[in-house]
Enzyme design. Structure first.
Site, PDB file in Angstrom:
ATOM      1  N   ILE A  12      39.158  17.380  30.053  1.00  9.01           N
ATOM      2  CA  ILE A  12      39.920  16.988  31.249  1.00  9.01           C
ATOM      3  C   ILE A  12      38.950  16.688  32.398  1.00  9.01           C
ATOM      4  O   ILE A  12      39.139  15.737  33.166  1.00  9.01           O
ATOM      5  CB  ILE A  12      40.933  18.087  31.642  1.00  9.01           C
ATOM      6  N   LEU A  33      27.769  23.489  29.043  1.00  2.00           N
ATOM      7  CA  LEU A  33      27.840  22.704  27.797  1.00  2.00           C
ATOM      8  C   LEU A  33      28.181  23.570  26.581  1.00  2.00           C
ATOM      9  O   LEU A  33      27.872  23.202  25.454  1.00  2.00           O
ATOM     10  CB  LEU A  33      26.531  21.931  27.557  1.00  2.00           C
ATOM     11  N   SER A 124      47.820  26.760  33.516  1.00  2.81           N
ATOM     12  CA  SER A 124      48.439  26.267  32.281  1.00  2.81           C
ATOM     13  C   SER A 124      49.912  26.654  32.226  1.00  2.81           C
ATOM     14  O   SER A 124      50.311  27.701  32.770  1.00  2.81           O
ATOM     15  CB  SER A 124      47.701  26.904  31.099  1.00  2.81           C
ATOM     16  N   TYR A 148      44.222  34.796  27.006  1.00  4.23           N
ATOM     17  CA  TYR A 148      43.959  33.513  27.669  1.00  4.23           C
ATOM     18  C   TYR A 148      44.960  33.306  28.814  1.00  4.23           C
ATOM     19  O   TYR A 148      44.584  33.024  29.957  1.00  4.23           O
ATOM     20  CB  TYR A 148      44.061  32.363  26.654  1.00  4.23           C
ATOM     21  N   LYS A 152      44.480  33.291  33.087  1.00  3.57           N
ATOM     22  CA  LYS A 152      44.928  32.236  34.016  1.00  3.57           C
ATOM     23  C   LYS A 152      45.768  32.846  35.140  1.00  3.57           C
ATOM     24  O   LYS A 152      45.621  32.500  36.314  1.00  3.57           O
ATOM     25  CB  LYS A 152      45.753  31.177  33.261  1.00  3.57           C
ATOM     26  N   TYR A 176      49.002  22.832  33.817  1.00  7.70           N
ATOM     27  CA  TYR A 176      49.067  21.678  32.923  1.00  7.70           C
ATOM     28  C   TYR A 176      49.991  21.964  31.760  1.00  7.70           C
ATOM     29  O   TYR A 176      49.979  23.049  31.200  1.00  7.70           O
ATOM     30  CB  TYR A 176      47.702  21.342  32.311  1.00  7.70           C
ATOM     31  N   ARG A 230      57.153  19.871  22.853  1.00  9.86           N
ATOM     32  CA  ARG A 230      56.197  20.036  23.950  1.00  9.86           C
ATOM     33  C   ARG A 230      56.211  18.820  24.865  1.00  9.86           C
ATOM     34  O   ARG A 230      56.650  17.734  24.490  1.00  9.86           O
ATOM     35  CB  ARG A 230      54.764  20.167  23.393  1.00  9.86           C
ATOM     36  N   LYS A 291      52.030  32.369  15.220  1.00  6.33           N
ATOM     37  CA  LYS A 291      52.355  33.505  16.095  1.00  6.33           C
ATOM     38  C   LYS A 291      52.124  33.101  17.560  1.00  6.33           C
ATOM     39  O   LYS A 291      51.111  32.494  17.878  1.00  6.33           O
ATOM     40  CB  LYS A 291      51.454  34.685  15.732  1.00  6.33           C
TER      41      LYS A 291
HETATM   42  P1  NAD Z   1      36.983  21.812  27.637  1.00  3.42           P
HETATM   43  O1  NAD Z   1      36.510  22.960  26.814  1.00  3.42           O
HETATM   44  O2  NAD Z   1      36.847  20.455  27.085  1.00  3.42           O
HETATM   45  O3  NAD Z   1      36.266  21.851  29.066  1.00  3.42           O
HETATM   46  C1  NAD Z   1      35.857  23.052  29.676  1.00  3.42           C
HETATM   47  C2  NAD Z   1      34.397  22.862  30.085  1.00  3.42           C
HETATM   48  O4  NAD Z   1      33.954  24.071  30.699  1.00  3.42           O
HETATM   49  C3  NAD Z   1      33.479  22.590  28.892  1.00  3.42           C
HETATM   50  O5  NAD Z   1      32.692  21.458  29.164  1.00  3.42           O
HETATM   51  C4  NAD Z   1      32.622  23.846  28.792  1.00  3.42           C
HETATM   52  O6  NAD Z   1      31.318  23.558  28.317  1.00  3.42           O
HETATM   53  C5  NAD Z   1      32.638  24.350  30.221  1.00  3.42           C
HETATM   54  N1  NAD Z   1      32.435  25.794  30.361  1.00  3.42           N
HETATM   55  C6  NAD Z   1      33.058  26.789  29.680  1.00  3.42           C
HETATM   56  N2  NAD Z   1      32.591  27.976  30.077  1.00  3.42           N
HETATM   57  C7  NAD Z   1      31.676  27.725  31.054  1.00  3.42           C
HETATM   58  C8  NAD Z   1      30.855  28.548  31.857  1.00  3.42           C
HETATM   59  N3  NAD Z   1      30.859  29.891  31.735  1.00  3.42           N
HETATM   60  N4  NAD Z   1      30.022  27.970  32.764  1.00  3.42           N
HETATM   61  C9  NAD Z   1      29.991  26.625  32.883  1.00  3.42           C
HETATM   62  N5  NAD Z   1      30.752  25.797  32.138  1.00  3.42           N
HETATM   63  C10 NAD Z   1      31.580  26.337  31.227  1.00  3.42           C
HETATM   64  O7  NAD Z   1      38.503  22.127  28.035  1.00  3.42           O
HETATM   65  P2  NAD Z   1      39.560  21.204  28.769  1.00  3.42           P
HETATM   66  O8  NAD Z   1      40.633  20.896  27.799  1.00  3.42           O
HETATM   67  O9  NAD Z   1      38.881  20.115  29.484  1.00  3.42           O
HETATM   68  O10 NAD Z   1      40.152  22.249  29.797  1.00  3.42           O
HETATM   69  C11 NAD Z   1      39.716  22.332  31.135  1.00  3.42           C
HETATM   70  C12 NAD Z   1      40.448  23.464  31.836  1.00  3.42           C
HETATM   71  O11 NAD Z   1      41.850  23.223  31.776  1.00  3.42           O
HETATM   72  C13 NAD Z   1      40.242  24.841  31.205  1.00  3.42           C
HETATM   73  O12 NAD Z   1      40.138  25.797  32.239  1.00  3.42           O
HETATM   74  C14 NAD Z   1      41.503  25.066  30.399  1.00  3.42           C
HETATM   75  O13 NAD Z   1      41.818  26.440  30.260  1.00  3.42           O
HETATM   76  C15 NAD Z   1      42.537  24.357  31.250  1.00  3.42           C
HETATM   77  N6  NAD Z   1      43.695  23.905  30.471  1.00  3.42           N
HETATM   78  C16 NAD Z   1      43.508  23.093  29.393  1.00  3.42           C
HETATM   79  C17 NAD Z   1      44.592  22.692  28.640  1.00  3.42           C
HETATM   80  C18 NAD Z   1      44.413  21.804  27.427  1.00  3.42           C
HETATM   81  O14 NAD Z   1      45.341  21.690  26.635  1.00  3.42           O
HETATM   82  N7  NAD Z   1      43.285  21.152  27.241  1.00  3.42           N
HETATM   83  C19 NAD Z   1      45.888  23.104  28.995  1.00  3.42           C
HETATM   84  C20 NAD Z   1      46.037  23.917  30.112  1.00  3.42           C
HETATM   85  C21 NAD Z   1      44.932  24.321  30.851  1.00  3.42           C
HETATM   86  C1  UD1 Z   2      48.449  25.745  22.872  1.00  4.31           C
HETATM   87  C2  UD1 Z   2      48.329  27.165  23.349  1.00  4.31           C
HETATM   88  C3  UD1 Z   2      48.482  27.171  24.869  1.00  4.31           C
HETATM   89  C4  UD1 Z   2      47.387  26.305  25.494  1.00  4.31           C
HETATM   90  C5  UD1 Z   2      47.481  24.903  24.899  1.00  4.31           C
HETATM   91  C6  UD1 Z   2      46.343  24.045  25.372  1.00  4.31           C
HETATM   92  C7  UD1 Z   2      49.076  28.639  21.525  1.00  4.31           C
HETATM   93  C8  UD1 Z   2      50.162  29.545  21.073  1.00  4.31           C
HETATM   94  N1  UD1 Z   2      49.340  27.981  22.705  1.00  4.31           N
HETATM   95  O1  UD1 Z   2      49.687  25.246  23.336  1.00  4.31           O
HETATM   96  O2  UD1 Z   2      48.372  28.480  25.384  1.00  4.31           O
HETATM   97  O3  UD1 Z   2      47.540  26.236  26.903  1.00  4.31           O
HETATM   98  O4  UD1 Z   2      47.427  24.965  23.463  1.00  4.31           O
HETATM   99  O5  UD1 Z   2      45.128  24.479  24.877  1.00  4.31           O
HETATM  100  O6  UD1 Z   2      48.040  28.505  20.901  1.00  4.31           O
HETATM  101  N2  UD1 Z   2      51.269  22.450  15.839  1.00  4.31           N
HETATM  102  C9  UD1 Z   2      51.409  22.281  14.470  1.00  4.31           C
HETATM  103  N3  UD1 Z   2      50.274  22.175  13.720  1.00  4.31           N
HETATM  104  C10 UD1 Z   2      49.023  22.241  14.255  1.00  4.31           C
HETATM  105  C11 UD1 Z   2      48.880  22.403  15.647  1.00  4.31           C
HETATM  106  C12 UD1 Z   2      50.041  22.521  16.404  1.00  4.31           C
HETATM  107  O7  UD1 Z   2      52.503  22.219  13.958  1.00  4.31           O
HETATM  108  O8  UD1 Z   2      48.038  22.148  13.502  1.00  4.31           O
HETATM  109  C13 UD1 Z   2      52.483  22.515  16.670  1.00  4.31           C
HETATM  110  C14 UD1 Z   2      52.636  23.815  17.434  1.00  4.31           C
HETATM  111  O9  UD1 Z   2      53.346  24.753  16.670  1.00  4.31           O
HETATM  112  C15 UD1 Z   2      53.415  23.334  18.681  1.00  4.31           C
HETATM  113  C16 UD1 Z   2      52.916  21.892  18.894  1.00  4.31           C
HETATM  114  O10 UD1 Z   2      52.380  21.494  17.639  1.00  4.31           O
HETATM  115  O11 UD1 Z   2      54.783  23.282  18.397  1.00  4.31           O
HETATM  116  C17 UD1 Z   2      51.838  21.795  19.960  1.00  4.31           C
HETATM  117  O12 UD1 Z   2      50.796  22.717  19.669  1.00  4.31           O
HETATM  118  P1  UD1 Z   2      49.425  22.743  20.495  1.00  4.31           P
HETATM  119  O13 UD1 Z   2      48.873  21.381  20.601  1.00  4.31           O
HETATM  120  O14 UD1 Z   2      48.548  23.800  19.888  1.00  4.31           O
HETATM  121  O15 UD1 Z   2      49.868  23.175  21.963  1.00  4.31           O
HETATM  122  P2  UD1 Z   2      50.697  24.449  22.461  1.00  4.31           P
HETATM  123  O16 UD1 Z   2      51.139  25.308  21.359  1.00  4.31           O
HETATM  124  O17 UD1 Z   2      51.741  23.952  23.381  1.00  4.31           O
END
Ligand code: NAD
Ligand code: UD1
Length: 334
Positions: A12, A33, A124, A148, A152, A176, A230, A291
């Site tokens: 992101i 990284l 999140s 996790y 948050k 998000y 979702r 789970k």
């Molecule tokens: P990502 O892992 O691609 O990006 C996170 C970045 O943080 C990585 O580049 C990693 O190297 C860096 N990082 C981790 N620990 C660090 C540290 N101690 N010091 C410096 N850098 C560090 O993940 P993302 O999907 O881009 O997510 C970004 C943020 O959004 C995260 O905080 C995540 O929890 C939150 N978020 C993500 C999702 C999702 O589905 N991707 C959903 C909700 C919230």
């Molecule tokens: C998951 C995390 C959530 C986190 C988000 C982004 C869990 C329980 N929740 O959300 O906390 O913020 O990722 O990192 O891990 N699915 C399948 N097969 C797969 C993968 C997923 O059927 O191999 C299904 C899941 O059951 C769900 C949907 O696809 O119904 C989306 O799953 P996913 O992409 O992992 O996102 P979340 O579960 O919403």
């Protein structure tokens, strides 16, 4: 005046850096990284025709971080850096709290010390736990159900306490929903280190032939076709939400907003759309529920629209198309 983007080489973060630069902001990136590669930022530089100051450091290393605040005129911080795997957080909770909570506290202390104006935090939808109804509004009760999610929620609470104590720094908590998709260039995208846990990267790795078939976690939910529903949001829409949040904080103290499209799609919906837009077959089997999964999760978009004048514009087919372009052009990631 610069924006410090922590975790800016991640999924992101890298997309948000592009949008920030496109909107005329100057950006500084720090990232250790641990879950990304520097190549993502090199590609962002290429796409934006700019040079991005980058520092490889851990956000828990306050001494190193302080030097960045001394060197640059940091106006706002967007804090993406953190760990995001629910399953890993259950296996190693203290590590997750250390990075996600400890890292955020380190940055917050520097934000206060250097009197930065705004702080945007990546929260999140997971903070709503298993909501009793949908669409989810920002006023719903909060209930994280794993380390996790709790990390948050803890940071959200600490930031609001900081706001009470220090009215100078304005705060946005952005919750998000499910970010997917990639930049339209196909040059940057999501780059999971190991086998993906999330649905979209798993599907795209099946499509490219790196994984045999998708396991659908449960088809007995109380949803239209039994599979989990979702709110998938294009990562570029999500990135633009951060720009709107920055603008909002110019005149407001606090923003707590859900960022999603407001539309729920099932696992089968996503597979069908992916197949239709990419012409790739996604073999799957139905297995037991995972789970901790909830049946249905999507947001009410009215608050974000009212406060930010922001809404997601990209549809599910574009999310699939852009994911596939990135995957096809980069079968082994960066
Ligand atoms: P990502 O892992 O691609 O990006 C996170 C970045 O943080 C990585 O580049 C990693 O190297 C860096 N990082 C981790 N620990 C660090 C540290 N101690 N010091 C410096 N850098 C560090 O993940 P993302 O999907 O881009 O997510 C970004 C943020 O959004 C995260 O905080 C995540 O929890 C939150 N978020 C993500 C999702 C999702 O589905 N991707 C959903 C909700 C919230
Ligand atoms: C998951 C995390 C959530 C986190 C988000 C982004 C869990 C329980 N929740 O959300 O906390 O913020 O990722 O990192 O891990 N699915 C399948 N097969 C797969 C993968 C997923 O059927 O191999 C299904 C899941 O059951 C769900 C949907 O696809 O119904 C989306 O799953 P996913 O992409 O992992 O996102 P979340 O579960 O919403």
């Amino acid at each position: 005046m610069e924006i410090l983007v922590t975790g800016g080489s991640g999924y992101i973060g890298s997309h948000t850096v592009i949008e920030l630069i496109n909107f005329g902001y100057k950006v500084v990136v720090v990232d250790n990284l641990c879950n990304s590669k520097i190549e993502s930022l090199k590609r962002v530089e290429k796409l934006t025709n700019s040079k991005i100051p980058f520092y490889k450091l851990d956000v828990r290393d306050k001494k190193a971080l302080k030097k960045i605040f001394e060197k640059h005129d940091i106006y706002a911080v967007i804090h993406f850096a953190g760990l995001k795997s629910v399953s890993d957080s259950i296996i190693n909770p203290t590590y997750y709290y250390d990075v996600n909570v400890g890292g955020a506290i380190c940055i917050m202390q520097l934000v206060q010390e250097f009197a930065c104006k705004s702080f945007i935090f990546s929260s999140s939808a997971t903070v709503y736990g298993n909501p009793s109804k949908v669409p989810i509004k920002e006023t719903f009760p909060l209930c994280a159900v794993n380390p996790y999610g709790r990390s948050k929620l803890m940071v959200e609470n600490i930031l609001q306490d900081m706001l009470l104590a220090n009215t100078d720094c304005k705060i946005a908590l952005l919750r998000y929903f499910n970010p997917v998709g990639a930049h339209v260039s196909g040059l940057i995208g999501e780059n999971p280190k190991n086998t993906p846990n999330n649905l979209m990267p798993y599907i795209s790795q099946v499509a490219i032939g790196k994984l045999d078939k998708l396991k659908i976690f449960g088809a007995d939910y109380n949803t239209s076709d039994g599979t989990g529903v979702r709110d998938y949001i294009h990562v570029i829409d999500l990135a633009r939400g951060h720009i709107k949040a920055l603008e909002y904080l110019e005149n407001n103290q606090l923003l707590i907003a859900n960022l999603g499209t407001g539309k729920g799609y099932s696992v089968l919906d996503l597979i069908k759309t992916f197949e239709a837009t990419t012409k790739k077959k996604i073999p799957y089997e139905i297995v037991a529920r995972r789970k901790g999964d909830v049946a249905t999760c999507y947001t009410d978009t009215s608050y974000a629209f009212k406060k930010l004048n922001w809404q997601a514009k990209y549809k599910l087919d574009k999310m699939c198309k852009d994911t596939w372009r990135w995957q096809k052009n980069n079968p082994n990631g960066y």
